[in-house]
Design a protein around this motif. Structure first.
Motif, PDB file in Angstrom:
ATOM      1  N   PHE A 126       0.808  -1.220   0.000  1.00 55.67           N
ATOM      2  CA  PHE A 126       0.000   0.000   0.000  1.00 55.67           C
ATOM      3  C   PHE A 126       0.839   1.267   0.000  1.00 55.67           C
ATOM      4  O   PHE A 126       0.389   2.314  -0.484  1.00 55.67           O
ATOM      5  CB  PHE A 126      -0.971  -0.008   1.182  1.00 55.67           C
ATOM      6  N   SER A 127       2.072   1.176   0.500  1.00 57.99           N
ATOM      7  CA  SER A 127       2.939   2.361   0.486  1.00 57.99           C
ATOM      8  C   SER A 127       3.334   2.760  -0.931  1.00 57.99           C
ATOM      9  O   SER A 127       3.816   3.865  -1.159  1.00 57.99           O
ATOM     10  CB  SER A 127       4.189   2.115   1.329  1.00 57.99           C
ATOM     11  N   LEU A 132       2.384   6.414   3.602  1.00 57.61           N
ATOM     12  CA  LEU A 132       2.103   5.857   4.924  1.00 57.61           C
ATOM     13  C   LEU A 132       3.377   5.308   5.541  1.00 57.61           C
ATOM     14  O   LEU A 132       4.359   5.032   4.845  1.00 57.61           O
ATOM     15  CB  LEU A 132       1.023   4.773   4.844  1.00 57.61           C
ATOM     16  N   ASP A 133       3.341   5.157   6.865  1.00 59.55           N
ATOM     17  CA  ASP A 133       4.455   4.549   7.590  1.00 59.55           C
ATOM     18  C   ASP A 133       4.204   3.074   7.851  1.00 59.55           C
ATOM     19  O   ASP A 133       5.090   2.242   7.671  1.00 59.55           O
ATOM     20  CB  ASP A 133       4.689   5.267   8.932  1.00 59.55           C
ATOM     21  N   GLU A 134       2.974   2.746   8.278  1.00 60.07           N
ATOM     22  CA  GLU A 134       2.683   1.367   8.670  1.00 60.07           C
ATOM     23  C   GLU A 134       1.192   1.081   8.574  1.00 60.07           C
ATOM     24  O   GLU A 134       0.365   1.870   9.037  1.00 60.07           O
ATOM     25  CB  GLU A 134       3.152   1.138  10.108  1.00 60.07           C
ATOM     26  N   THR A 161      -0.815   4.370   9.786  1.00 57.36           N
ATOM     27  CA  THR A 161      -0.276   5.548  10.462  1.00 57.36           C
ATOM     28  C   THR A 161       0.685   6.263   9.523  1.00 57.36           C
ATOM     29  O   THR A 161       1.320   5.647   8.659  1.00 57.36           O
ATOM     30  CB  THR A 161       0.474   5.167  11.752  1.00 57.36           C
ATOM     31  N   LEU A 162       0.788   7.590   9.710  1.00 51.41           N
ATOM     32  CA  LEU A 162       1.736   8.418   8.972  1.00 51.41           C
ATOM     33  C   LEU A 162       2.142   9.578   9.882  1.00 51.41           C
ATOM     34  O   LEU A 162       1.291  10.385  10.269  1.00 51.41           O
ATOM     35  CB  LEU A 162       1.120   8.945   7.680  1.00 51.41           C
ATOM     36  N   ASN A 163       3.418   9.616  10.220  1.00 51.11           N
ATOM     37  CA  ASN A 163       3.937  10.687  11.088  1.00 51.11           C
ATOM     38  C   ASN A 163       3.131  10.821  12.375  1.00 51.11           C
ATOM     39  O   ASN A 163       2.799  11.919  12.818  1.00 51.11           O
ATOM     40  CB  ASN A 163       3.952  12.025  10.335  1.00 51.11           C
TER      41      ASN A 163
END
Length: 314
Positions: A126-127, A132-134, A161-163
């Motif tokens: 998905f990134s 996104l981060d995770e 999650t992102l930042n």
């Protein structure tokens, strides 16, 4: 031994478009030559059979490509029974109709519900589509709190999650089903539209039958953002690369959305998703899953010989 046409079974619906006819036949081929199943009852006419339907009691996994997909489907059905909740699930289509987009959602995204390692795989895939981060969770028939004021729900939803902030990807899955032709309207839609800076089209345009379903999906995003359930909500139309009608509708709808870091809309096709997965350093089990997705949904070349025979004798 019968002809290939006999083994695949009845294609029945004469009003099918060329695309739907080809997909129906390929699922009949999958049922006959991969699942080794007899064809099942036609929806609404149980006395008749059709190639893309499974028997009442199919063997093993039936309509699902993995144990993880099947487990996710069974869990979601039980959740719908116990919680009521938004989203509608037709159990007969989920377990018995090879052309339904409901099992397709679990076959593509249920693999990410099989433990922490599967979430890492989801993050890697998905990134490539969303910043996104995770990825932290994968859900189905998702619309907690009914933020748009109706029974609309995302077929699949990816929490991430992102930042340090919480985001969501809400996915509308299409296979051969058409968009809802009825222009649903509610006072809650108008309120969300009026409060939003996302839409670059008049309310009446978005309410038209062609765009109504995608509009309602985007209103879910607006509701989640308004309620501060998520900091970012991005929506997808997930469809077949040969579904020109669906892609054209999605491309047109994308022009009405002012995409930004907080929300956006995009069309993602099965082949793009599979390619994003296949370029990763996958385990053999994961790579096999991508190949099964390709064979089941995209590899019509596998059933070409049978389809040509069927077309020639029709």
């Amino acid at each position: 031994m019968g002809t290939l046409r006999d083994l695949v079974g009845s294609t029945m619906v004469d009003r099918d478009s060329a695309y739907v006819r080809r997909m129906r036949f390929h699922q009949g081929w999958w049922r006959a030559f991969v699942l080794n199943e007899e064809q099942g009852p036609r929806s609404g006419r149980p006395a008749e059979t059709v190639c893309n339907a499974l028997p009442s009691i199919p063997k093993a996994l039936g309509n699902f490509l993995s144990e993880a997909a099947q487990a996710a489907a069974l869990k979601t059905v039980e959740e719908r029974k116990s919680q009521g909740g938004a989203g509608l699930m037709d159990v007969s289509r989920l377990f018995g109709n090879l052309l339904s987009s409901q099992p397709l959602a679990f076959n593509f995204f249920g693999e990410f519900t099989d433990g922490a390692g599967s979430l890492a795989l989801a993050t890697a895939i998905f990134s490539q589509f969303v910043a996104l981060d995770e990825v932290t969770k994968v859900c189905f028939e998702f619309a907690p709190g009914k933020p748009s004021g109706d029974n609309s729900a995302y077929d699949a939803a990816i929490e991430y999650t992102l930042n340090g902030k919480k985001g969501l990807v809400g996915i509308e899955c299409k296979f051969t089903d058409s968009f809802s032709a009825e222009p649903y309207d509610k006072e809650s839609y108008q309120k969300l539209y009026d409060a939003s800076q996302t839409f670059d089209a008049a309310y009446e345009m978005l309410m038209a039958p062609r765009f109504n379903q995608l509009f309602r999906n985007q209103l879910l995003a607006e509701g989640f953002l308004k309620n501060a359930d998520y900091n970012m909500v991005h929506t997808w139309l997930f469809c077949h690369p040969m579904d020109n009608a669906g892609k054209n509708t999605g491309d047109a709808f994308e022009q009405f959305i002012r995409g930004n870091a907080q929300t956006s809309f995009q069309v993602v096709t099965y082949d793009r998703f599979i390619a994003a997965a296949q370029q990763l350093d996958l385990s053999w089990k994961q790579r096999e899953w991508t190949m099964l997705l390709w064979a089941r949904y995209c590899a019509t070349a596998l059933s070409d010989e049978a389809f040509v025979e069927q077309s020639a004798s029709a």
